[in-house]
Design an enzyme around this catalytic site. Structure first.
Site, PDB file in Angstrom:
ATOM      1  N   HIS A 105      56.800  84.500  18.428  1.00 41.56           N
ATOM      2  CA  HIS A 105      55.742  84.692  19.427  1.00 41.56           C
ATOM      3  C   HIS A 105      54.519  83.915  18.990  1.00 41.56           C
ATOM      4  CE1 HIS A 105      55.706  87.801  16.344  1.00 41.56           C
ATOM      5  NE2 HIS A 105      54.385  87.770  16.418  1.00 41.56           N
ATOM      6  N   HIS A 107      50.523  83.792  19.068  1.00 39.28           N
ATOM      7  CA  HIS A 107      49.323  84.580  19.325  1.00 39.28           C
ATOM      8  C   HIS A 107      48.306  83.666  20.009  1.00 39.28           C
ATOM      9  CE1 HIS A 107      50.225  87.990  16.490  1.00 39.28           C
ATOM     10  NE2 HIS A 107      51.004  87.067  15.924  1.00 39.28           N
TER      11      HIS A 107
HETATM   12  P1  AMP Z   1      53.207  89.203  13.831  1.00 37.03           P
HETATM   13  O1  AMP Z   1      52.527  89.951  12.740  1.00 37.03           O
HETATM   14  O2  AMP Z   1      52.795  87.752  13.922  1.00 37.03           O
HETATM   15  O3  AMP Z   1      54.704  89.378  13.802  1.00 37.03           O
HETATM   16  O4  AMP Z   1      52.665  89.829  15.166  1.00 37.03           O
HETATM   17  C1  AMP Z   1      53.288  90.902  15.818  1.00 37.03           C
HETATM   18  C2  AMP Z   1      52.315  91.348  16.864  1.00 37.03           C
HETATM   19  O5  AMP Z   1      53.005  92.160  17.800  1.00 37.03           O
HETATM   20  C3  AMP Z   1      51.169  92.195  16.289  1.00 37.03           C
HETATM   21  O6  AMP Z   1      49.926  91.573  16.598  1.00 37.03           O
HETATM   22  C4  AMP Z   1      51.341  93.539  16.988  1.00 37.03           C
HETATM   23  O7  AMP Z   1      50.112  94.148  17.304  1.00 37.03           O
HETATM   24  C5  AMP Z   1      52.117  93.153  18.230  1.00 37.03           C
HETATM   25  N1  AMP Z   1      52.927  94.213  18.791  1.00 37.03           N
HETATM   26  C6  AMP Z   1      53.837  95.000  18.144  1.00 37.03           C
HETATM   27  N2  AMP Z   1      54.395  95.860  18.997  1.00 37.03           N
HETATM   28  C7  AMP Z   1      53.854  95.623  20.218  1.00 37.03           C
HETATM   29  C8  AMP Z   1      54.017  96.201  21.514  1.00 37.03           C
HETATM   30  N3  AMP Z   1      54.868  97.225  21.732  1.00 37.03           N
HETATM   31  N4  AMP Z   1      53.269  95.707  22.548  1.00 37.03           N
HETATM   32  C9  AMP Z   1      52.406  94.699  22.332  1.00 37.03           C
HETATM   33  N5  AMP Z   1      52.213  94.104  21.135  1.00 37.03           N
HETATM   34  C10 AMP Z   1      52.918  94.564  20.091  1.00 37.03           C
END
Ligand code: AMP
Length: 145
Positions: A105, A107
Site C-alpha cells: 500500500h 501512504h
Molecule cells: P504499514 O505500517 O506501512 O504497513 O501501514 C499499515 C497502515 O494500515 C497503518 O497506517 C494502519 O493505520 C493502517 N490500517 C491498519 N488497519 C486498517 C484498517 N482496518 N483500516 C484502515 N487503515 C488500516
C-alpha cells in the site's frame, strides 16, 4: 480453506470484499484507496492494489503502470480535495522500515506549510468522530468524480 495458497486474507482484502468496514474513497478494476484509521495527518489515504503483493518489490512490472496511474489520481484528489500544500507518498517496505500490513500500500499523506506533522512510527492523529472521517472521505471523493 486455502486461499491463493495462503491461510488467510490480508486486512485490505477483507476491506475490499466488505468483510471489514472502511472509508473507501476510490475503486477501479485493479486498485482501491481507503482512509487510514491511524492517520499521520487527517485525510491520510492508502492506495492498494487488489492483488495482495506482499511488498512494493513484489509488484510485477507489468502491473506497475495501472497501479501508479491510480495512485497519482488519488494523490491529486487528496491534494485538491483537502487543499493540501503538498503530500508525502511513502511505501514502508519490510518490518525494518515500519511495514505492518504485508499487502502493499502507498501512504498518501496531506501536508500543509509548517504543519509539523509527526512522521515518526507509532505517532498518529485522530478523527474527532466517524462523521469527521466521512467528511474527509467525501472531500477526496468529490475530486475523483
Ligand atoms: P504499514 O505500517 O506501512 O504497513 O501501514 C499499515 C497502515 O494500515 C497503518 O497506517 C494502519 O493505520 C493502517 N490500517 C491498519 N488497519 C486498517 C484498517 N482496518 N483500516 C484502515 N487503515 C488500516
Amino acid at each position: 480453506m486455502v486461499y491463493n495458497d495462503r491461510m488467510d486474507k490480508t486486512i485490505f482484502e477483507k476491506i475490499i470484499s466488505g468483510e471489514i468496514p472502511a472509508e473507501i474513497v476510490y475503486e477501479d478494476e485493479n486498485s482501491f484507496a481507503i482512509l487510514d484509521i491511524a492517520p499521520k495527518s487527517l485525510g491520510h489515504t492508502l492506495v492498494i492494489p487488489k492483488s495482495p503483493y506482499r511488498t512494493f518489490l513484489e509488484i510485477p512490472q507489468s502491473k506497475l503502470g495501472q497501479y501508479f496511474t491510480a495512485m497519482q489520481k488519488v494523490a491529486q484528489a487528496v491534494k485538491d480535495g483537502l487543499k493540501a500544500d503538498g503530500l508525502n507518498i511513502v511505501f514502508n517496505t519490510e518490518a525494518a522500515a515500519g511495514q505492518e500490513v504485508f499487502h502493499v500500500h502507498a501512504h498518501v499523506i496531506p501536508r500543509y506549510e509548517n504543519d509539523r506533522t509527526d512522521m515518526n512510527p507509532g505517532t498518529h492523529q485522530t478523527y474527532s468522530s466517524p462523521d469527521e472521517m466521512k467528511e474527509y472521505a467525501e472531500k477526496i471523493k468529490a475530486c475523483l468524480k
